[in-house]
Design a protein around this motif. Structure first.
Motif, mmCIF file in Angstrom:
data_model
loop_
_atom_site.group_PDB
_atom_site.id
_atom_site.type_symbol
_atom_site.label_atom_id
_atom_site.label_comp_id
_atom_site.label_asym_id
_atom_site.label_seq_id
_atom_site.Cartn_x
_atom_site.Cartn_y
_atom_site.Cartn_z
ATOM 1 N N ASP A 113 6.997 0.942 6.225
ATOM 2 C CA ASP A 113 8.171 1.759 5.944
ATOM 3 C C ASP A 113 7.639 3.190 5.849
ATOM 4 O OD1 ASP A 113 10.596 1.922 3.189
ATOM 5 O OD2 ASP A 113 10.338 3.112 5.006
ATOM 6 N N LEU A 114 7.491 3.810 7.013
ATOM 7 C CA LEU A 114 6.804 5.095 7.049
ATOM 8 C C LEU A 114 7.595 6.194 6.344
ATOM 9 C CD1 LEU A 114 5.281 5.079 10.638
ATOM 10 C CD2 LEU A 114 4.324 4.268 8.477
ATOM 11 N N ALA A 115 8.915 6.074 6.315
ATOM 12 C CA ALA A 115 9.727 7.077 5.628
ATOM 13 C C ALA A 115 9.370 7.126 4.147
ATOM 14 C CB ALA A 115 11.200 6.770 5.802
ATOM 15 N N ASN A 116 9.014 5.958 3.601
ATOM 16 C CA ASN A 116 8.634 5.867 2.195
ATOM 17 C C ASN A 116 7.135 5.742 2.010
ATOM 18 O OD1 ASN A 116 11.225 5.934 0.738
ATOM 19 N ND2 ASN A 116 11.661 4.080 1.924
ATOM 20 N N ALA A 174 -5.112 -6.848 10.177
ATOM 21 C CA ALA A 174 -3.892 -6.552 10.928
ATOM 22 C C ALA A 174 -3.706 -5.048 10.992
ATOM 23 C CB ALA A 174 -2.675 -7.200 10.285
ATOM 24 N N SER A 175 -3.055 -4.584 12.040
ATOM 25 C CA SER A 175 -2.788 -3.158 12.180
ATOM 26 C C SER A 175 -1.392 -2.952 12.753
ATOM 27 C CB SER A 175 -3.832 -2.485 13.064
ATOM 28 O OG SER A 175 -3.752 -2.991 14.390
ATOM 29 N N ILE A 176 -0.869 -1.750 12.501
ATOM 30 C CA ILE A 176 0.448 -1.396 13.010
ATOM 31 C C ILE A 176 0.439 0.085 13.343
ATOM 32 C CG2 ILE A 176 1.369 -1.005 10.676
ATOM 33 C CD1 ILE A 176 4.080 -2.076 11.741
ATOM 34 N N THR A 177 1.002 0.432 14.491
ATOM 35 C CA THR A 177 1.060 1.836 14.890
ATOM 36 C C THR A 177 2.391 2.441 14.448
ATOM 37 O OG1 THR A 177 2.126 1.441 17.026
ATOM 38 C CG2 THR A 177 -0.292 1.242 16.927
ATOM 39 N N SER A 178 2.500 3.751 14.607
ATOM 40 C CA SER A 178 3.748 4.426 14.268
ATOM 41 C C SER A 178 4.884 3.961 15.171
ATOM 42 C CB SER A 178 3.574 5.940 14.372
ATOM 43 O OG SER A 178 3.157 6.295 15.676
ATOM 44 N N GLY A 179 4.534 3.376 16.301
ATOM 45 C CA GLY A 179 5.539 2.829 17.209
ATOM 46 C C GLY A 179 5.816 1.350 16.980
ATOM 47 N N ASP A 180 5.292 0.814 15.851
ATOM 48 C CA ASP A 180 5.516 -0.575 15.446
ATOM 49 C C ASP A 180 4.794 -1.601 16.308
ATOM 50 O OD1 ASP A 180 8.910 -0.167 14.189
ATOM 51 O OD2 ASP A 180 6.983 -0.098 13.165
ATOM 52 N N THR A 181 3.774 -1.190 17.027
ATOM 53 C CA THR A 181 2.942 -2.149 17.738
ATOM 54 C C THR A 181 1.981 -2.769 16.748
ATOM 55 O OG1 THR A 181 3.088 -0.925 19.809
ATOM 56 C CG2 THR A 181 1.254 -2.474 19.568
ATOM 57 N N THR A 182 1.952 -4.095 16.687
ATOM 58 C CA THR A 182 1.103 -4.789 15.724
ATOM 59 C C THR A 182 -0.029 -5.531 16.416
ATOM 60 O OG1 THR A 182 2.563 -6.716 15.770
ATOM 61 C CG2 THR A 182 2.975 -5.057 14.069
ATOM 62 N N ASN A 183 -1.072 -5.767 15.642
ATOM 63 C CA ASN A 183 -2.232 -6.499 16.139
ATOM 64 C C ASN A 183 -2.793 -7.309 14.976
ATOM 65 O OD1 ASN A 183 -4.367 -7.088 18.111
ATOM 66 N ND2 ASN A 183 -5.669 -5.956 16.692
ATOM 67 N N TYR A 184 -3.202 -8.541 15.253
ATOM 68 C CA TYR A 184 -3.707 -9.424 14.212
ATOM 69 C C TYR A 184 -5.040 -10.038 14.636
ATOM 70 C CZ TYR A 184 1.063 -9.207 12.426
ATOM 71 O OH TYR A 184 2.278 -8.764 11.943
ATOM 72 N N SER A 185 -5.883 -10.310 13.659
ATOM 73 C CA SER A 185 -7.079 -11.076 13.948
ATOM 74 C C SER A 185 -6.653 -12.519 14.233
ATOM 75 C CB SER A 185 -8.050 -11.022 12.775
ATOM 76 O OG SER A 185 -7.539 -11.744 11.671
ATOM 77 N N ASP A 186 -7.467 -13.194 15.001
ATOM 78 C CA ASP A 186 -7.117 -14.577 15.356
ATOM 79 C C ASP A 186 -7.018 -15.467 14.123
ATOM 80 O OD1 ASP A 186 -9.050 -14.615 18.453
ATOM 81 O OD2 ASP A 186 -7.002 -13.959 18.027
ATOM 82 N N SER A 187 -7.794 -15.147 13.095
ATOM 83 C CA SER A 187 -7.846 -16.012 11.917
ATOM 84 C C SER A 187 -6.565 -15.967 11.090
ATOM 85 C CB SER A 187 -9.042 -15.626 11.040
ATOM 86 O OG SER A 187 -8.905 -14.292 10.580
ATOM 87 N N CYS A 220 0.861 -1.176 0.000
ATOM 88 C CA CYS A 220 0.000 0.000 0.000
ATOM 89 C C CYS A 220 0.900 1.229 0.000
ATOM 90 C CB CYS A 220 -0.909 0.003 1.217
ATOM 91 S SG CYS A 220 -1.906 1.504 1.404
ATOM 92 N N ALA A 221 0.731 2.057 -1.018
ATOM 93 C CA ALA A 221 1.523 3.271 -1.147
ATOM 94 C C ALA A 221 0.650 4.481 -0.854
ATOM 95 C CB ALA A 221 2.102 3.368 -2.553
ATOM 96 N N ALA A 222 1.123 5.309 0.052
ATOM 97 C CA ALA A 222 0.412 6.544 0.388
ATOM 98 C C ALA A 222 1.080 7.718 -0.320
ATOM 99 C CB ALA A 222 0.421 6.766 1.892
ATOM 100 N N SER A 223 0.264 8.652 -0.766
ATOM 101 C CA SER A 223 0.805 9.837 -1.420
ATOM 102 C C SER A 223 -0.028 11.047 -1.037
ATOM 103 C CB SER A 223 0.803 9.659 -2.941
ATOM 104 O OG SER A 223 -0.517 9.503 -3.426
ATOM 105 N N GLY A 224 0.565 12.220 -1.225
ATOM 106 C CA GLY A 224 -0.143 13.445 -0.903
ATOM 107 C C GLY A 224 0.572 14.233 0.175
ATOM 108 N N ASN A 225 -0.115 15.216 0.692
ATOM 109 C CA ASN A 225 0.447 16.112 1.690
ATOM 110 C C ASN A 225 0.368 15.464 3.066
ATOM 111 O OD1 ASN A 225 1.452 18.358 3.004
ATOM 112 N ND2 ASN A 225 -0.540 19.361 3.123
ATOM 113 N N ILE A 226 1.321 14.578 3.344
ATOM 114 C CA ILE A 226 1.303 13.755 4.553
ATOM 115 C C ILE A 226 2.394 14.225 5.497
ATOM 116 C CG2 ILE A 226 1.623 11.433 5.466
ATOM 117 C CD1 ILE A 226 0.571 10.405 2.727
ATOM 118 N N ARG A 227 1.999 14.529 6.722
ATOM 119 C CA ARG A 227 2.977 14.935 7.735
ATOM 120 C C ARG A 227 3.394 13.754 8.611
ATOM 121 N NH1 ARG A 227 0.874 20.830 10.059
ATOM 122 N NH2 ARG A 227 0.913 21.920 8.064
ATOM 123 N N GLY A 228 2.553 12.739 8.665
ATOM 124 C CA GLY A 228 2.884 11.586 9.489
ATOM 125 C C GLY A 228 1.751 10.593 9.513
ATOM 126 N N PHE A 229 1.995 9.506 10.208
ATOM 127 C CA PHE A 229 1.011 8.432 10.324
ATOM 128 C C PHE A 229 0.769 8.137 11.802
ATOM 129 C CE2 PHE A 229 0.870 7.069 5.920
ATOM 130 C CZ PHE A 229 2.058 7.574 5.423
#
Length: 118
Positions: free
Chosen positions: A72-75, A49-62, A22-31
């Protein structure tokens, strides 16, 4: 204008692997956070699945133990590595992100189809 564009979906046999990007584009200051959701025909959209800016991840049980989310938030990229795919993983997969511009807003991609054959 912020956009999220997914890629990497396709048809794969059960037991195979795919990597979604997934590539994000536009006027982005952060995530604040990024995530992958999916929606199978006739079912509600669900968090995969989810991931925070601090690299905390969460997954569905399935998908726990089979899928890995990374960013890769820098990119301005987020990935979903999917291993050991099952037919029940068949769905449209959506990228989701809480993006900081002048405020925090939630954005969605257009979705990418993943089909797993038995």
């Amino acid at each position: 204008q912020v956009q999220l564009v997914e890629s990497g979906g396709g048809l794969v046999q059960a037991g195979g692997s795919l990597r979604l990007s997934c590539a994000a584009s536009g006027n982005i200051r952060g995530f604040s956070a990024m995530a992958w959701y999916r929606q199978a025909p006739g079912k509600q959209r669900e968090l995969v699945a989810s991931i925070t800016s601090g690299d905390t991840t969460n997954y569905s049980d399935s998908v726990k133990g089979r899928f890995t989310i990374s960013a890769d938030l820098a990119n301005k990229m987020v990935y979903l590595q999917m291993n050991g795919l099952k037919p029940e993983d068949t769905a449209v997969y959506y990228c989701n992100a809480d993006i900081i511009t002048n405020w925090v807003h939630t954005y969605w991609g257009q979705g990418t189809q993943v089909t797993v054959s038995a």
